[in-house]
Design an enzyme around this catalytic site. Sequence first.
Site, PDB file in Angstrom:
ATOM      1  N   ILE A   1      -8.249   3.409 -10.604  1.00 57.29           N
ATOM      2  CA  ILE A   1      -8.738   4.305 -11.047  1.00 57.29           C
ATOM      3  C   ILE A   1      -9.173   4.119 -12.558  1.00 57.29           C
ATOM      4  O   ILE A   1      -9.748   5.227 -13.253  1.00 57.29           O
ATOM      5  CB  ILE A   1      -7.539   5.165 -11.566  1.00 57.29           C
ATOM      6  CG1 ILE A   1      -7.010   6.115 -12.574  1.00 57.29           C
ATOM      7  CG2 ILE A   1      -6.138   4.898 -12.374  1.00 57.29           C
ATOM      8  CD1 ILE A   1      -6.068   6.854 -11.791  1.00 57.29           C
TER       9      ILE A   1
ATOM     10  N   ASN B   1       6.075   4.182 -17.137  1.00 57.97           N
ATOM     11  CA  ASN B   1       7.596   4.002 -17.076  1.00 57.97           C
ATOM     12  C   ASN B   1       8.057   4.700 -17.867  1.00 57.97           C
ATOM     13  O   ASN B   1       6.813   4.662 -18.969  1.00 57.97           O
ATOM     14  CB  ASN B   1       8.182   2.221 -16.693  1.00 57.97           C
ATOM     15  CG  ASN B   1       7.840   1.607 -17.836  1.00 57.97           C
ATOM     16  OD1 ASN B   1       8.027   1.805 -19.260  1.00 57.97           O
ATOM     17  ND2 ASN B   1       6.729   0.503 -16.839  1.00 57.97           N
TER      18      ASN B   1
ATOM     19  N   GLY C   1       0.474  -3.007 -11.645  1.00 62.90           N
ATOM     20  CA  GLY C   1      -0.150  -1.570 -11.166  1.00 62.90           C
ATOM     21  C   GLY C   1      -1.085  -1.095 -12.101  1.00 62.90           C
ATOM     22  O   GLY C   1      -1.437  -1.744 -11.923  1.00 62.90           O
ATOM     23  N   VAL C   2      -0.828   0.437 -11.198  1.00 57.33           N
ATOM     24  CA  VAL C   2      -1.625   1.227 -12.073  1.00 57.33           C
ATOM     25  C   VAL C   2      -1.777   1.112 -13.907  1.00 57.33           C
ATOM     26  O   VAL C   2      -2.970   1.439 -14.483  1.00 57.33           O
ATOM     27  CB  VAL C   2      -1.807   2.956 -12.357  1.00 57.33           C
ATOM     28  CG1 VAL C   2      -2.173   4.350 -12.739  1.00 57.33           C
ATOM     29  CG2 VAL C   2      -1.962   3.101 -10.434  1.00 57.33           C
ATOM     30  N   ASP C   3       0.006   1.215 -14.276  1.00 58.67           N
ATOM     31  CA  ASP C   3      -0.057   1.190 -15.725  1.00 58.67           C
ATOM     32  C   ASP C   3      -0.254  -0.516 -16.698  1.00 58.67           C
ATOM     33  O   ASP C   3      -1.605  -0.295 -17.297  1.00 58.67           O
ATOM     34  CB  ASP C   3       1.338   1.081 -15.966  1.00 58.67           C
ATOM     35  CG  ASP C   3       1.920   1.225 -17.209  1.00 58.67           C
ATOM     36  OD1 ASP C   3       1.005   1.682 -18.074  1.00 58.67           O
ATOM     37  OD2 ASP C   3       3.195   1.161 -17.625  1.00 58.67           O
TER      38      ASP C   3
ATOM     39  N   THR D   1       4.632   5.331  -5.511  1.00 57.70           N
ATOM     40  CA  THR D   1       4.151   5.059  -4.275  1.00 57.70           C
ATOM     41  C   THR D   1       4.083   3.248  -4.237  1.00 57.70           C
ATOM     42  O   THR D   1       3.508   2.897  -3.301  1.00 57.70           O
ATOM     43  CB  THR D   1       2.722   5.854  -3.305  1.00 57.70           C
ATOM     44  OG1 THR D   1       1.701   4.548  -4.351  1.00 57.70           O
ATOM     45  CG2 THR D   1       2.797   6.824  -3.145  1.00 57.70           C
ATOM     46  N   GLY D   2       4.151   2.940  -5.791  1.00 58.02           N
ATOM     47  CA  GLY D   2       3.763   0.971  -5.474  1.00 58.02           C
ATOM     48  C   GLY D   2       5.376   0.681  -6.187  1.00 58.02           C
ATOM     49  O   GLY D   2       6.413   0.656  -5.279  1.00 58.02           O
TER      50      GLY D   2
END
Length: 175
Positions: A10, A23, A31-33, A122-123
């Site tokens: 992404i 969060n 993850g994405v964060d 989903t992670g």
Amino acid sequence: MEIRLVQGDITTQQVDAVVNAANSSLLGGGGVDGAIHRHGGPQILAECRQLRASRYPDGLPPGQAVATTAGELPTRWVIHTVGPVYSVTEDRSATLAACHTSALALAEELGARSIAFPAISTGAFGWPRDDAARIAVAAVHQARSSASLVRECRFVLMDTATYAVFEQARSASDA
Ligand code: AR6
């Protein structure tokens, strides 16, 4: 609005707004964060800290969305939203849907024409991929009619298995 599916990272997407699966602390994570903060640089965290102090002293509640600069990412805004942690005893799907509708509404407000979503929850938050895909695609589908500026909604899925469940969910929602 076109709904597109892409397999990839992404942080490399050339869209106006990228959605972060954050969060409540807004202070980063994995993850994405983690990837967004790593690639976007310290400016994003600096704005997140300001937002915590000024608007969200108790953290950003799940299902809501807030925007910051995208720092060095090839995009204008990062829209941070907090997905629900998956629960077997409580149905939190309305909150997962709200992440998508809140992020889209904020993108419209900002004047974005394109937005990229990861597979929220989903992670680390443990939501079964196929169920999360159905909820995400249905939420975007429903919000389509109220989006006038956003022309493209792109789901960016890291692996083939997640891509496949989003493809299934999209075909089911088109049917
Ligand atoms: N691009 C696209 N998708 C990705 C990327 C990437 N660079 N990296 C991971 N994914 P997660 P959550 C996929 O854990 O479940 C963080 O620590 C990943 O394979 O990022 O909402 C936050 O700070 C998975 O399918 O988000 C929170 O504490 C999906 O993105 C917590 O994790 C979401 O995984 C949020 O958990």
